[in-house]
Enzyme design. Structure first.
Site, PDB file in Angstrom:
ATOM      1  N   LEU A  51      79.487 -57.744 -23.736  1.00 29.31           N
ATOM      2  CA  LEU A  51      78.672 -57.412 -22.568  1.00 29.31           C
ATOM      3  C   LEU A  51      78.184 -55.988 -22.808  1.00 29.31           C
ATOM      4  O   LEU A  51      78.967 -55.041 -22.803  1.00 29.31           O
ATOM      5  CB  LEU A  51      79.490 -57.484 -21.278  1.00 29.31           C
ATOM      6  CG  LEU A  51      78.724 -57.136 -19.995  1.00 29.31           C
ATOM      7  CD1 LEU A  51      77.650 -58.175 -19.708  1.00 29.31           C
ATOM      8  CD2 LEU A  51      79.669 -57.009 -18.812  1.00 29.31           C
ATOM      9  N   ASN A  75      87.535 -54.275 -25.662  1.00 32.42           N
ATOM     10  CA  ASN A  75      87.023 -54.644 -24.349  1.00 32.42           C
ATOM     11  C   ASN A  75      87.272 -53.454 -23.433  1.00 32.42           C
ATOM     12  O   ASN A  75      88.424 -53.087 -23.199  1.00 32.42           O
ATOM     13  CB  ASN A  75      87.758 -55.881 -23.810  1.00 32.42           C
ATOM     14  CG  ASN A  75      87.472 -56.122 -22.338  1.00 32.42           C
ATOM     15  OD1 ASN A  75      86.372 -55.890 -21.864  1.00 32.42           O
ATOM     16  ND2 ASN A  75      88.473 -56.582 -21.604  1.00 32.42           N
ATOM     17  N   GLY A  76      86.207 -52.835 -22.934  1.00 29.45           N
ATOM     18  CA  GLY A  76      86.419 -51.723 -22.011  1.00 29.45           C
ATOM     19  C   GLY A  76      85.397 -50.626 -22.153  1.00 29.45           C
ATOM     20  O   GLY A  76      84.353 -50.789 -22.799  1.00 29.45           O
ATOM     21  N   THR A 316      97.444 -65.013  -2.742  1.00 31.54           N
ATOM     22  CA  THR A 316      96.580 -63.910  -2.320  1.00 31.54           C
ATOM     23  C   THR A 316      95.445 -63.694  -3.295  1.00 31.54           C
ATOM     24  O   THR A 316      94.302 -63.444  -2.897  1.00 31.54           O
ATOM     25  CB  THR A 316      97.384 -62.593  -2.235  1.00 31.54           C
ATOM     26  OG1 THR A 316      98.565 -62.825  -1.490  1.00 31.54           O
ATOM     27  CG2 THR A 316      96.575 -61.516  -1.580  1.00 31.54           C
ATOM     28  N   ARG A 319      92.792 -66.413  -2.868  1.00 33.52           N
ATOM     29  CA  ARG A 319      92.062 -66.222  -1.608  1.00 33.52           C
ATOM     30  C   ARG A 319      90.985 -65.144  -1.753  1.00 33.52           C
ATOM     31  O   ARG A 319      89.857 -65.301  -1.268  1.00 33.52           O
ATOM     32  CB  ARG A 319      93.026 -65.809  -0.503  1.00 33.52           C
ATOM     33  CG  ARG A 319      93.939 -66.886   0.011  1.00 33.52           C
ATOM     34  CD  ARG A 319      94.932 -66.276   0.999  1.00 33.52           C
ATOM     35  NE  ARG A 319      95.798 -67.263   1.642  1.00 33.52           N
ATOM     36  CZ  ARG A 319      96.734 -66.959   2.526  1.00 33.52           C
ATOM     37  NH1 ARG A 319      96.935 -65.684   2.849  1.00 33.52           N
ATOM     38  NH2 ARG A 319      97.473 -67.902   3.075  1.00 33.52           N
TER      39      ARG A 319
END
Length: 584
Positions: A51, A75-76, A316, A319
């Protein structure tokens, strides 16, 4: 965010194996849809799905040192890469990528350079001169990383479990703040801040230092060559990120290309608390605001895809991930590739409503330490994977290393919720930005009660999920849950439903072991459930389960005699429900 996959020590190094590595790396392409790369050296493979955020034109990976004897897949983002380049003037850089410094730092300092990196990262590095390799993950675990082992003795690393689950006999989450060295054949912790010991700090509260350190954390994360914005829920944390970012837009290099007006994004059910608060903050800050709506049914329809991407069955997390997943798709459709988000503040400052019940500053501080240490299993996992599912990168200023060190060195007496002194949750952060002369935010936003993301998008979202799960899972299924799922046995129909979806995608025992378990109320650790006897009777991770604290606590669970308390003052139930989004 990008996707990385690395395999070392394969017995088979045929063309078929190379094709298999490419196939597995392709499972991570959602994380990095802009380009793919693969480096093969004997029985070692380093793959990358990119990306492109910084240096989109020349920063393709894997990256190398001058003579290509050191290979790295990352990655980062490394926010201090320009300062690090100043220390590496004898080295020749091939690209403008912030991640290229890793190869040269290894050349210069060996394995002991990771603490020099200021950023969020997971990387794997191969030294072809002796076929040794290292892997490392950032301090808090903002970026995901997994380690696995094959039956042929191979060692695997990947950004997501889905790239390892079929080919590894065993795999696990790579611990944050750790480094794996093939020379030692083991993990070791490179991140050793003072707060990690959980000893009680005694530094006096300095609001100016806290504010300035946070401002620096936000500004450094505005490093980008692509369009970006801020996820704005209208709560304290995301509003502060947006307020600081909007003040510094004009001075950014990116402003010349993408404009100096900050874009902000919010998602929710129509009429939700977050939508109203976010619109108000956006109007105050003058941002270009984008408001996205979803229905309960649209969220339910996305659940299987969400669980596949976020790789957890934690209630959680699912959700909260679902609205974030839906919003990320909308954001990416606008051409935006990077966003700032407010994760981490509640763990650092004790912002969850259950902290109202902390018995003393010692237990308060120890709980915050435990919460930060487990962020990689919950909020960091959610923020990263639900955005990366659509090729969107999320950056989190509150989890800046320097900011954490400053905030966690403060005497926790200042963090305690003290209604008698007018201090609500996260008071020291609110107070640090309470500037009468040049206000960052309106007062009632600055002092708005904490809403967990899954609650703030609309209370009927969680209620709808429970109703749907109740229709899918029978009483008999839940009764026999301990026989079907003896590890981390689901205690509710909602948890059972998520677990069954997870097991469909990730059936191995190693996969289910990557997910934590134990009782929780309003996102607490199991230990904090002991702070209030009533919580053990209603162990729901929603903020509304903090009975006697949240302004819209579950009505059916409230004991009229002593649970209707907000900041210590008795109130009638109808008044509590009416004030669901008002300042406490």
């Amino acid at each position: 965010m990008c996707g990385i996959l690395a395999v070392f020590g394969c017995i088979d190094n045929s063309q078929a194996k190379r094709s298999r590595i490419i196939e597995l790396s392709r499972r991570l392409r959602h994380r990095g849809p802009d380009w793919s790369g693969l480096h093969c050296h004997g029985n070692c493979y380093l793959a990358h799905q990119r990306l492109a955020i910084v240096d989109p034109t020349s920063g393709d990976q894997p990256l190398y040192n001058e003579d290509k004897t050191v290979v790295v897949t990352v990655n980062g983002e490394i926010y201090n890469h320009k300062q690090l380049r100043e220390k590496l003037k004898s080295h020749q850089f091939r690209t403008g990528s912030d991640c290229e410094v890793i190869a040269h730092l290894y050349e210069e300092y060996g394995e002991d350079f990771v603490d020099m990196l200021d950023g969020m990262f997971s990387f794997v590095l191969l030294d072809t001169r002796d076929n040794s390799f290292i892997a490392a993950r950032d301090a808090i675990g903002i970026t995901p990383l997994y380690i696995g082992w094959g039956l042929d003795g191979s060692v695997w690393f990947a950004s997501e479990m889905k790239a390892l689950s079929d080919d590894c006999e065993r795999f696990m989450s790579f611990l944050p703040g750790h480094l794996y060295s093939s020379k030692q054949g083991a993990l070791r912790r490179w991140y050793n801040p003072p707060w990690f010991s959980e000893q009680i700090p005694s530094t006096p509260y300095d609001p100016i230092l806290l504010r300035e350190t946070f401002k620096k954390a936000v500004v450094k994360r505005l490093m980008t060559d692509v369009p970006f914005g801020v996820l704005l829920s209208g709560g304290l944390d995301s509003s502060l990120v947006a307020a600081v970012a909007s003040r510094h837009m004009v001075e950014l290099e990116a402003a010349c290309q993408w404009g100096s007006q900050l874009h902000t994004f919010c998602v929710g059910l129509k009429g939700s608390p977050d939508l109203k608060a976010a619109r108000e903050v956006a109007d105050y800050l003058g941002t270009r605001h984008h408001e996205f709506h979803f229905t309960v049914q649209e969220g339910i329809d996305a659940l299987e895809e969400v669980i596949y991407h976020i790789e957890t069955y934690d209630v959680t997390t699912i959700r909260a991930s679902t609205p974030m997943f839906l919003m990320s798709r909308k954001i990416k459709s606008l051409g935006v590739k990077m966003v700032l988000s407010g994760e981490g503040s509640d763990e650092i400052f004790g912002g969850y409503l259950y902290f109202h019940k902390a018995p003393n500053k010692e237990e308060f501080h120890q709980e915050t330490c435990q919460k930060i240490k487990s962020l990689h299993l919950y909020d960091c996992l959610r923020a990263n994977k639900s955005t990366s599912a659509w090729g969107l990168e999320a950056r989190v200023p509150f989890l800046d290393k320097e900011f954490i060190n400053v905030a966690m060195s403060i005497d926790p007496e200042w963090k305690l919720i003290r209604p008698d002194l007018g201090r609500i949750e996260k008071w020291i952060l609110r107070n640090a930005f309470d500037d009468e002369h040049n206000p960052y935010l309106p007062k009632h936003i600055l002092y708005r009660q904490k809403e967990q993301f899954s609650d703030g998008v609309g209370y009927s979202w969680i209620d709808g999920l429970k109703d749907h799960a109740n229709k899918q899972v029978t009483d008999a299924m839940l009764t026999n849950a301990s026989f079907i799922y003896p590890e981390n046995t689901p205690a509710t129909k909602e948890a059972y439903y998520y677990r069954s979806i997870f097991e469909k995608f990730y059936p191995k025992n190693a996969a289910r072991s990557t997910v934590p378990g134990g009782p929780s109320v309003a996102c607490s650790t199991a230990k904090a459930v002991e702070w209030d006897a009533a919580w053990s009777k209603n162990p729901d991770p929603s903020g509304r389960a903090a009975l006697g604290v949240h302004a819209a606590a579950y009505e059916e669970e409230v004991d009229a005699k002593d649970a209707n308390l907000i900041n210590g003052s008795p109130q009638k139930l109808p008044e509590i429900v009416e004030k669901a989004t008002t300042v406490v």
